[in-house]
Scaffold this active site. Structure first.
Site, PDB file in Angstrom:
ATOM      1  N   ASN A  14     -31.791   9.545  47.702  1.00  0.00           N
ATOM      2  CA  ASN A  14     -30.854   9.879  46.620  1.00  0.00           C
ATOM      3  C   ASN A  14     -31.649  10.036  45.311  1.00  0.00           C
ATOM      4  OD1 ASN A  14     -29.100   9.451  44.378  1.00  0.00           O
ATOM      5  ND2 ASN A  14     -27.530   8.747  45.790  1.00  0.00           N
ATOM      6  N   ASP A  16     -30.449  10.871  42.261  1.00  0.00           N
ATOM      7  CA  ASP A  16     -29.641  10.802  41.038  1.00  0.00           C
ATOM      8  C   ASP A  16     -30.390  10.201  39.844  1.00  0.00           C
ATOM      9  OD1 ASP A  16     -27.611  11.714  42.631  1.00  0.00           O
ATOM     10  OD2 ASP A  16     -26.445   9.862  42.618  1.00  0.00           O
ATOM     11  N   HIS A  17     -31.168   9.143  40.144  1.00  0.00           N
ATOM     12  CA  HIS A  17     -31.751   8.425  39.009  1.00  0.00           C
ATOM     13  C   HIS A  17     -32.980   9.098  38.422  1.00  0.00           C
ATOM     14  CE1 HIS A  17     -28.596   5.687  39.127  1.00  0.00           C
ATOM     15  NE2 HIS A  17     -28.815   5.415  40.404  1.00  0.00           N
ATOM     16  N   ARG A  25     -33.682  11.601  27.741  1.00  0.00           N
ATOM     17  CA  ARG A  25     -34.378  12.289  26.655  1.00  0.00           C
ATOM     18  C   ARG A  25     -33.785  13.660  26.369  1.00  0.00           C
ATOM     19  NH1 ARG A  25     -39.506  10.705  24.627  1.00  0.00           N
ATOM     20  NH2 ARG A  25     -39.188   8.507  24.205  1.00  0.00           N
ATOM     21  N   HIS A  50     -25.375  13.095  43.871  1.00  0.00           N
ATOM     22  CA  HIS A  50     -23.972  12.882  43.496  1.00  0.00           C
ATOM     23  C   HIS A  50     -23.687  13.654  42.211  1.00  0.00           C
ATOM     24  CE1 HIS A  50     -20.677   9.597  42.592  1.00  0.00           C
ATOM     25  NE2 HIS A  50     -20.201  10.820  42.574  1.00  0.00           N
ATOM     26  N   ARG A  52     -21.394  13.937  39.582  1.00  0.00           N
ATOM     27  CA  ARG A  52     -20.236  13.202  39.055  1.00  0.00           C
ATOM     28  C   ARG A  52     -19.433  14.098  38.131  1.00  0.00           C
ATOM     29  NH1 ARG A  52     -21.092   7.270  39.726  1.00  0.00           N
ATOM     30  NH2 ARG A  52     -19.127   7.120  38.639  1.00  0.00           N
ATOM     31  N   ARG A  56     -23.172  12.784  34.452  1.00  0.00           N
ATOM     32  CA  ARG A  56     -24.067  11.865  33.725  1.00  0.00           C
ATOM     33  C   ARG A  56     -25.488  11.863  34.269  1.00  0.00           C
ATOM     34  NH1 ARG A  56     -21.898   6.147  35.936  1.00  0.00           N
ATOM     35  NH2 ARG A  56     -19.964   6.924  35.131  1.00  0.00           N
ATOM     36  N   HIS A  57     -25.660  12.240  35.535  1.00  0.00           N
ATOM     37  CA  HIS A  57     -27.054  12.366  36.017  1.00  0.00           C
ATOM     38  C   HIS A  57     -27.272  13.773  36.587  1.00  0.00           C
ATOM     39  CE1 HIS A  57     -25.056  10.621  39.523  1.00  0.00           C
ATOM     40  NE2 HIS A  57     -25.068   9.404  39.030  1.00  0.00           N
ATOM     41  N   GLU A  77     -22.717  14.150  47.433  1.00  0.00           N
ATOM     42  CA  GLU A  77     -21.711  13.110  47.173  1.00  0.00           C
ATOM     43  C   GLU A  77     -20.743  13.623  46.127  1.00  0.00           C
ATOM     44  OE1 GLU A  77     -24.505   9.204  48.046  1.00  0.00           O
ATOM     45  OE2 GLU A  77     -23.736   9.561  46.029  1.00  0.00           O
ATOM     46  N   THR A 108     -21.276   3.606  42.023  1.00  0.00           N
ATOM     47  CA  THR A 108     -20.080   3.654  42.844  1.00  0.00           C
ATOM     48  C   THR A 108     -19.743   2.242  43.313  1.00  0.00           C
ATOM     49  OG1 THR A 108     -20.847   5.811  43.520  1.00  0.00           O
ATOM     50  CG2 THR A 108     -19.016   4.906  44.764  1.00  0.00           C
ATOM     51  N   GLU A 158     -19.781   6.290  55.938  1.00  0.00           N
ATOM     52  CA  GLU A 158     -20.944   5.626  55.351  1.00  0.00           C
ATOM     53  C   GLU A 158     -20.457   4.274  54.845  1.00  0.00           C
ATOM     54  OE1 GLU A 158     -23.709   7.829  52.954  1.00  0.00           O
ATOM     55  OE2 GLU A 158     -24.149   6.090  51.705  1.00  0.00           O
ATOM     56  N   HIS A 201     -26.241   1.926  49.639  1.00  0.00           N
ATOM     57  CA  HIS A 201     -25.951   1.307  48.351  1.00  0.00           C
ATOM     58  C   HIS A 201     -26.696  -0.014  48.216  1.00  0.00           C
ATOM     59  CE1 HIS A 201     -23.577   1.746  44.645  1.00  0.00           C
ATOM     60  NE2 HIS A 201     -24.000   0.515  44.511  1.00  0.00           N
ATOM     61  N   GLY A 202     -27.609  -0.007  47.274  1.00  0.00           N
ATOM     62  CA  GLY A 202     -28.330  -1.226  46.924  1.00  0.00           C
ATOM     63  C   GLY A 202     -29.430  -1.617  47.894  1.00  0.00           C
ATOM     64  N   GLY A 223     -31.359   5.258  47.004  1.00  0.00           N
ATOM     65  CA  GLY A 223     -31.770   5.918  45.768  1.00  0.00           C
ATOM     66  C   GLY A 223     -32.401   4.999  44.758  1.00  0.00           C
ATOM     67  N   HIS A 224     -31.582   4.161  44.127  1.00  0.00           N
ATOM     68  CA  HIS A 224     -32.021   3.413  42.955  1.00  0.00           C
ATOM     69  C   HIS A 224     -33.305   2.631  43.194  1.00  0.00           C
ATOM     70  CE1 HIS A 224     -31.885   0.154  39.933  1.00  0.00           C
ATOM     71  NE2 HIS A 224     -31.508   1.147  39.162  1.00  0.00           N
TER      72      HIS A 224
HETATM   73  N1  PXP Z   1     -24.548   6.213  49.263  1.00  0.00           N
HETATM   74  C1  PXP Z   1     -23.541   6.444  48.389  1.00  0.00           C
HETATM   75  C2  PXP Z   1     -22.274   7.010  48.921  1.00  0.00           C
HETATM   76  C3  PXP Z   1     -23.686   6.204  47.008  1.00  0.00           C
HETATM   77  O1  PXP Z   1     -22.678   6.444  46.155  1.00  0.00           O
HETATM   78  C4  PXP Z   1     -24.928   5.725  46.543  1.00  0.00           C
HETATM   79  C5  PXP Z   1     -25.135   5.481  45.082  1.00  0.00           C
HETATM   80  O2  PXP Z   1     -25.070   6.667  44.399  1.00  0.00           O
HETATM   81  C6  PXP Z   1     -25.957   5.519  47.471  1.00  0.00           C
HETATM   82  C7  PXP Z   1     -25.730   5.753  48.827  1.00  0.00           C
HETATM   83  C8  PXP Z   1     -27.323   5.063  47.074  1.00  0.00           C
HETATM   84  O3  PXP Z   1     -27.233   3.803  46.489  1.00  0.00           O
HETATM   85  P1  PXP Z   1     -28.504   3.209  45.748  1.00  0.00           P
HETATM   86  O4  PXP Z   1     -28.829   4.142  44.622  1.00  0.00           O
HETATM   87  O5  PXP Z   1     -28.034   1.872  45.287  1.00  0.00           O
HETATM   88  O6  PXP Z   1     -29.601   3.149  46.760  1.00  0.00           O
END
Ligand code: PXP
Length: 255
Positions: A14, A16-17, A25, A50, A52, A56-57, A77, A108, A158, A201-202, A223-224
């Site tokens: 992922n 996004d970040h 910036r 994702h 959104r 925002r990202h 997403e 999320t 998921e 997630h996480g 992702g994060h």
């Molecule tokens: N899966 C879904 C559906 C999510 O919304 C996210 C967060 O955007 C992730 C996976 C990835 O989560 P993380 O960035 O915490 O790894």
């Protein structure tokens, strides 16, 4: 029963970040497209992004660039809105993962209420499936939600691993184990219903193994942590270590 590698467990990265950092910036660096190329070179099986509602990202242009340049499957997403449905239909990603979305949340938080929102979700799910897009629902590991996903004819569920990861990282092992058990049971139910199982997630190096070891698991979206870890060891090294941990967790999977 036979011991197998449990089927290949895919890693969706992922990005996004990377966009979050770029947007801080207001310029063009770091570019999510470049991160997608780097993830592909490092062995990711897919790119997750994702878009959104508040952009925002990830922005519309990022999705266009990824679709144009990246050969890996895109897991798009999206909230179940008309705008996002139309964007998905235009770009035809490999999969669309429907997530709940609130403007004020940092990420999320919690899964989709597929059971309570059946009527709003049904037309979006069928429009996407009719266009050949695999539909994934981001849900809690709750039997009611798995049944709802089945009623909606979702291809994939998921499971939200946020609570498990939070508990494990805080050292609350009884809570982490209880969450893990819920995910394992829900994965069995989904498998019996013929629904493909993903999770995310996480997830971190320390929390990924028990989730990767669930027999029905086919894809993790992360992702994060990977983007954060990339600051210290680089994105390729972070992806490669995550892949190694996923692979070794599946050595003893029995189906
Ligand atoms: N899966 C879904 C559906 C999510 O919304 C996210 C967060 O955007 C992730 C996976 C990835 O989560 P993380 O960035 O915490 O790894």
């Amino acid at each position: 029963m036979q011991r197998t590698d449990g089927g290949h467990l895919r890693l969706g990265v992922n990005i996004d970040h990377v966009a979050t950092l770029r947007n801080a910036r207001g310029g063009t660096h770091p570019e999510p497209l470049r991160a997608a190329h780097a993830a592909a070179e490092a062995g990711a099986d897919g790119i997750t992004a994702h878009l959104r509602e508040d952009r925002r990202h990830i922005r519309d242009g990022d999705i266009e660039a990824i679709r144009a340049e990246i050969a890996l499957p895109l897991n798009f997403e999206m909230a179940a809105t008309r705008e996002m449905r139309d964007i998905a239909l235009r770009h035809k990603p490999h999969a669309a993962c429907i997530v709940p979305e609130k403007r004020e949340e940092r990420t999320t938080e919690g899964g989709l209420d597929a059971a309570g929102a059946h009527n709003e979700l049904a037309p979006v799910v069928s429009a996407l499936r009719d266009a050949g897009i695999r539909v994934s629902l981001f849900i809690e590991a709750d039997p009611r939600q798995v049944e709802a996903a089945e009623r909606l004819s979702a291809d994939i569920v998921e499971f939200h691993t946020g609570t498990y990861c939070e508990a494990a990282i805080a050292g609350e092992m009884a809570r982490a184990d209880a969450e893990l058990e819920k995910i394992r049971r829900a994965a069995v139910l989904a498998g019996q219903a013929g629904i493909e199982v993903h999770a995310g997630h996480g997830l971190t190096f320390d929390t990924v193994a028990p989730i990767a070891a669930i027999a029905q698991m086919r894809e993790l979206n992360i992702g994060h942590f990977l983007i954060g870890e990339a600051v210290f060891i680089g994105l390729a090294a972070a992806i490669s270590r995550m892949r190694d941990l996923m692979l070794s967790a599946r050595q003893d999977v029995i189906e």
